[in-house]
Design an enzyme around this catalytic site. Sequence first.
Site, mmCIF file in Angstrom:
data_model
loop_
_atom_site.group_PDB
_atom_site.id
_atom_site.type_symbol
_atom_site.label_atom_id
_atom_site.label_comp_id
_atom_site.label_asym_id
_atom_site.label_seq_id
_atom_site.Cartn_x
_atom_site.Cartn_y
_atom_site.Cartn_z
ATOM 1 N N MET A 189 74.085 46.902 18.275
ATOM 2 C CA MET A 189 73.685 46.078 19.410
ATOM 3 C C MET A 189 74.778 46.141 20.472
ATOM 4 S SD MET A 189 71.901 42.840 17.678
ATOM 5 C CE MET A 189 73.286 42.421 16.676
ATOM 6 N N SER B 60 54.856 44.470 -21.833
ATOM 7 C CA SER B 60 55.792 45.109 -20.921
ATOM 8 C C SER B 60 55.022 45.400 -19.639
ATOM 9 C CB SER B 60 56.333 46.401 -21.526
ATOM 10 O OG SER B 60 57.176 47.027 -20.588
ATOM 11 N N TYR C 297 63.731 41.273 -20.529
ATOM 12 C CA TYR C 297 64.555 42.443 -20.245
ATOM 13 C C TYR C 297 63.964 43.262 -19.107
ATOM 14 C CZ TYR C 297 61.060 45.216 -22.728
ATOM 15 O OH TYR C 297 59.891 45.813 -23.105
ATOM 16 N N LYS D 30 79.715 37.042 13.162
ATOM 17 C CA LYS D 30 80.827 37.005 14.108
ATOM 18 C C LYS D 30 81.100 35.565 14.535
ATOM 19 C CE LYS D 30 80.892 40.610 16.773
ATOM 20 N NZ LYS D 30 80.201 41.444 17.771
ATOM 21 N N ARG E 244 55.305 54.249 -26.203
ATOM 22 C CA ARG E 244 53.958 54.120 -25.667
ATOM 23 C C ARG E 244 53.087 55.255 -26.174
ATOM 24 N NH1 ARG E 244 53.216 54.790 -19.329
ATOM 25 N NH2 ARG E 244 53.550 56.952 -19.879
ATOM 26 N N HIS F 276 82.770 55.221 14.427
ATOM 27 C CA HIS F 276 81.406 54.971 13.959
ATOM 28 C C HIS F 276 81.062 55.802 12.727
ATOM 29 C CE1 HIS F 276 76.990 55.610 14.029
ATOM 30 N NE2 HIS F 276 77.019 54.302 14.211
ATOM 31 N N ASP G 31 51.785 51.174 -12.144
ATOM 32 C CA ASP G 31 50.324 51.112 -12.130
ATOM 33 C C ASP G 31 49.837 49.753 -11.643
ATOM 34 O OD1 ASP G 31 48.633 53.343 -12.791
ATOM 35 O OD2 ASP G 31 49.826 53.509 -14.627
ATOM 36 N N GLY H 73 77.957 48.648 15.842
ATOM 37 C CA GLY H 73 77.580 49.419 17.018
ATOM 38 C C GLY H 73 76.098 49.455 17.338
ATOM 39 N N ARG I 226 85.601 39.739 9.127
ATOM 40 C CA ARG I 226 84.388 39.759 8.301
ATOM 41 C C ARG I 226 84.703 40.532 7.025
ATOM 42 N NH1 ARG I 226 81.412 43.874 12.407
ATOM 43 N NH2 ARG I 226 82.540 45.737 11.832
ATOM 44 N N ARG J 128 79.025 38.810 23.396
ATOM 45 C CA ARG J 128 79.031 39.638 22.195
ATOM 46 C C ARG J 128 77.824 39.352 21.293
ATOM 47 N NH1 ARG J 128 84.692 38.404 19.393
ATOM 48 N NH2 ARG J 128 84.399 40.518 18.596
ATOM 49 N N CYS K 96 58.891 47.768 -17.332
ATOM 50 C CA CYS K 96 59.341 49.145 -17.525
ATOM 51 C C CYS K 96 58.934 50.038 -16.359
ATOM 52 C CB CYS K 96 58.812 49.702 -18.836
ATOM 53 S SG CYS K 96 57.022 49.755 -18.903
HETATM 54 P P1 ADP Z 1 81.030 45.067 17.817
HETATM 55 O O1 ADP Z 1 80.195 44.180 16.985
HETATM 56 O O2 ADP Z 1 80.345 46.286 18.270
HETATM 57 O O3 ADP Z 1 82.385 45.276 17.242
HETATM 58 P P2 ADP Z 1 82.268 43.113 19.505
HETATM 59 O O4 ADP Z 1 81.501 42.000 20.063
HETATM 60 O O5 ADP Z 1 83.091 42.769 18.323
HETATM 61 O O6 ADP Z 1 81.260 44.266 19.183
HETATM 62 O O7 ADP Z 1 83.172 43.656 20.672
HETATM 63 C C1 ADP Z 1 83.407 44.963 21.038
HETATM 64 C C2 ADP Z 1 84.866 45.133 21.314
HETATM 65 O O8 ADP Z 1 85.326 44.282 22.356
HETATM 66 C C3 ADP Z 1 85.742 44.829 20.126
HETATM 67 O O9 ADP Z 1 86.788 45.764 20.054
HETATM 68 C C4 ADP Z 1 86.261 43.467 20.420
HETATM 69 O O10 ADP Z 1 87.486 43.225 19.799
HETATM 70 C C5 ADP Z 1 86.390 43.473 21.925
HETATM 71 N N1 ADP Z 1 86.251 42.139 22.475
HETATM 72 C C6 ADP Z 1 85.187 41.331 22.336
HETATM 73 N N2 ADP Z 1 85.390 40.138 22.912
HETATM 74 C C7 ADP Z 1 86.634 40.184 23.434
HETATM 75 C C8 ADP Z 1 87.428 39.247 24.147
HETATM 76 N N3 ADP Z 1 86.993 38.021 24.405
HETATM 77 N N4 ADP Z 1 88.646 39.625 24.538
HETATM 78 C C9 ADP Z 1 89.089 40.875 24.251
HETATM 79 N N5 ADP Z 1 88.403 41.798 23.592
HETATM 80 C C10 ADP Z 1 87.172 41.465 23.180
HETATM 81 MG MG MG Z 2 83.448 43.846 16.521
HETATM 82 MG MG MG Z 3 78.971 46.320 19.978
#
Ligand code: ADP
Ligand code: MG
Ligand code: MG
Length: 935
Positions: free
Chosen positions: A139, A822, A909, A58, A667, A490, A827, A137, A372, A128, A889
């Site tokens: 973290m 080979s 190989y 990110k 073999r 998700h 094993d 989702g 990404r 973030r 193998c």
């Molecule tokens: P995840 O990795 O779970 O997507 P993010 O860090 O990308 O978590 O953020 C969760 C949500 O919050 C995303 O929809 C993101 O676009 C939004 N968000 C994060 N930072 C900002 C920001 N500075 N302003 C507006 N929306 C934000």
């Molecule tokens: Mg995100």
């Molecule tokens: Mg998140």
Amino acid sequence: MAKKAARKNAPAAAAKKVAARKSAVAKSGAGKAGKHVYFFGNGKADGNRTMKDLLGGKGSGLAEMTNAGLPVPPGFTISTDVCTIYYKEKAHIPAAIDAEITANLRKLENAAGAKLGSTDNPLLVSVRSGAKFSMPGMMDTILNLGLNDQSVEGLKSRTQNGRFAFDSYRRFMQMFGSVVLEIPKAAFEHEFDGVKESRGAKLDTDLDEAALREVVERYKAVVKKKSGKPFPQDPMEQLKASRDAVFRSWMNPRAQEYRRIYDIPDYIGTAVNVQMMVFGNTGDRSGTGVGFTRNPATGTKEFYGEFLINAQGEDVVAGVRTPQPIAQLEQVMPAAYKQLRQITTRLEKHYKDIQDFEFTIQDEKLYMLQTRSGKRTGYAAVVIATDLAAEKLVTPKEAVLLVDPESLNQLLAPGFDQDEWNKIAVATRGLPASPGAASGQVVFSADHAVEWTQQGKQVILVRRETVPDDIHGMFVSQGILTATGGMTSHAAVVGRQMGKPSIVGAGEIEVDEVGKKFRVGATTVKEGDWISFDGLSGEVKLARVASKPSEILQVINGQLKAADSDIYKRFDKILGWSDKFRRMGIRANADLPDQAEIAYAFGARGIGLCRTEHMFFGEGRIPVVQRMILADNEADRRKALDELLPLQREDFYGVFKAMKGSPVTIRTIDPPLHEFLPKREDLMVEIARLEMSPGNKKKELAEKRTLLARVEQLHEFNPMLGHRGVRLGITYPEITEMQTRAIIEAACRLNKEGLKVVPEIMIPLVGHVKELKDQKTVVDRVAAQTMKEQGIKIKYLVGTMIEVPRGAMTADQVAQEAQFFSFGTNDLTQLTFGYSRDDVGKFLRVYQEKKILDKDPFATIDVEGVGAVVRAGVTLGRKTRPDLKVGVCGEHGGDPASIHFFEKVGLDYVSASPYRIPVARLAAAQAALAVKVGD
Ligand code: ADP
Ligand code: MG
Ligand code: MG
């Protein structure tokens, strides 16, 4: 992807690896020594796209977009090194780093023209998470940080929008409360719903400022009650606590489980991004959304995604409100839409891959919040890679690197038998989030999914919506079905990534997770009932439906013409390119002619392992084999072997023929003989029964008793270390003689027929050169005699499997006799670790939980230990015989991470099971492009 091989080191080596990574970073000049915080804003960033290790995906994406002049809210990234420090210092951040953070915060305040905590013009930020590899989702992220009782009034007066200010405040309190203070989300939701109800509001957006003020008050009470302290008002305290919570979330159980599944090491840590907030929730001229530059389920080139008006952050993915398809944004906000398309097209060109992006529109102004590489299904991966190459956005070499080898397996997964499928009525429909045919018994919780699968059942996980905690259940299910959520929810994202058929947002089903049932129309479906669905069409049916082979398999089987299958042609193109870039040969482990044919059709050019004992298990053969084993003298044994000879010869003939002249390694017999006899316990029961039963069963009884006596004679305490492999051939040379004769006769016949085959006869389990010498003498004698009888001279090789550590460590001597090696890494792993591969399951899981072992060493080669033995074997062997042909193998021959290692040690190989040949071809190409022999 190519980096995968570098990620497979045990955490035991973590500290060393972190140090190694740091020095690599310092060398490349990417990060500066002592620098821990990287600013981005005003068109310039300290970081860039090459710094994922340090900034996370990110952070590096935000930096790169900033440098490209795209509209990105300013901010700074606290590097992954700080996460490492946080854990090393037992949850403490040193003062020097705190000071660096504060300095960057001041810079951010200047760029934003607002101050954190200010009562008239407050800066709000998001905090973030973001590791090198995206973990959707898993973290935590906190939005609207900086709000307190005073600054919320400041935000109101600046924006003249009290509803918005208090909506932002309550969102912040809820996120901070659950993520940092670890108060259950339900406690907040309860209050929120209470206010909604008392005001007669249906949607969140129906609540006005007064109502939201009440929500805030109620939230304060929740925080006070649950944490024992008032909600923190000091923005700096909020910031530090949130930063630490993100670091903590790196080690939460679901994140760990995710990393285990995707082979991401724990030590890399997460970065923390602090970024100025932009607001999609200021009213109807604002909104937020997520999207992809191409369809991540099918690969089709179309703008794909969803948005919500007057919403913030996770609203779109949370599945609370149903979002609108992104195409509709064109009508609502044409200018922002146009700009978004331009930017994302540019991003795709720049990154040379499908992009997954997040954006927010604040009062019609567009901001980019993330980009990404998009997660995609295996199907989409192949379509996208071939399309990008056709569009000249990538070269064939780059296209080959865009497909995860493992994901090719998804293309081989079965679909429904269309006739049977069409006979059944559609019960309901949902969004086709991830293609594939799924049929299974319904379960309603991830834990049940795991339990039932362990009992050998086939399940479909049905949920209202999935949450990151469901990951283990999703992993084992045949498919995932949810009632809410959009194409980027998700369940959809994770389903696609896992290649699990998934349908989301099937709005007509009412899921009762507690009562373990769901209703659709008038029908109730209970836990354990069978359902089926098609992840490509979105249709759900309430029955069990048989499936049929995938299009690719139909082509392989000759049921479908290659020319009639678009996906086959693309698949073939990627693999054809792979063949150009790989150095190692690809062979198959195949024992029978039909397996060899499939392997050949999948692109194997040679057999690396033909296990002859599997031929003994063929129909009608077991009694003959048993007679051979039961014989107490050589003459009787030879008689039984004579009967086996023509059967083996036919098999070899078929396998040679299927390989059309490519090399075939056969073999000689390997398993201990008792494997061909009935179990001792079973025999004893049978004898007891015969003794009890009336009538004349004397003959049968006598036979069984002889059999039991022989079984007892053959009984071993430790069969894996017992009388097997070359030890059998040495004690019963007539077995080796028969097998040699069968091989040479088959090869002579084919050579007479015009197909030039060069059989490679492989002696298993050699630990001492004299063992091999003994057997080689037998082989050479019989081969010479057979060729004389046949009146033809053919070429053949005699070599050995290196699978006993002693064999590897004395490979220079062994190579004096062996014409090829080979590595039998199954094993070899068993004997190097001393783990019985049949018993390892009893403790491996605990080993992995305790981080003693990162991975199952029987699935991915243990580079440090077993790998070192392989390396020694190759080096010593080639010292004696520089042109020694060396392959592998074991099961590892089809594992991408192991294949990278085999490339490095310079094997000639890899040999894998027939269905893994495509994976091996692609992985071998990626390995050749990523690493060099001798690295
Ligand atoms: P995840 O990795 O779970 O997507 P993010 O860090 O990308 O978590 O953020 C969760 C949500 O919050 C995303 O929809 C993101 O676009 C939004 N968000 C994060 N930072 C900002 C920001 N500075 N302003 C507006 N929306 C934000
Ligand atoms: Mg995100
Ligand atoms: Mg998140």
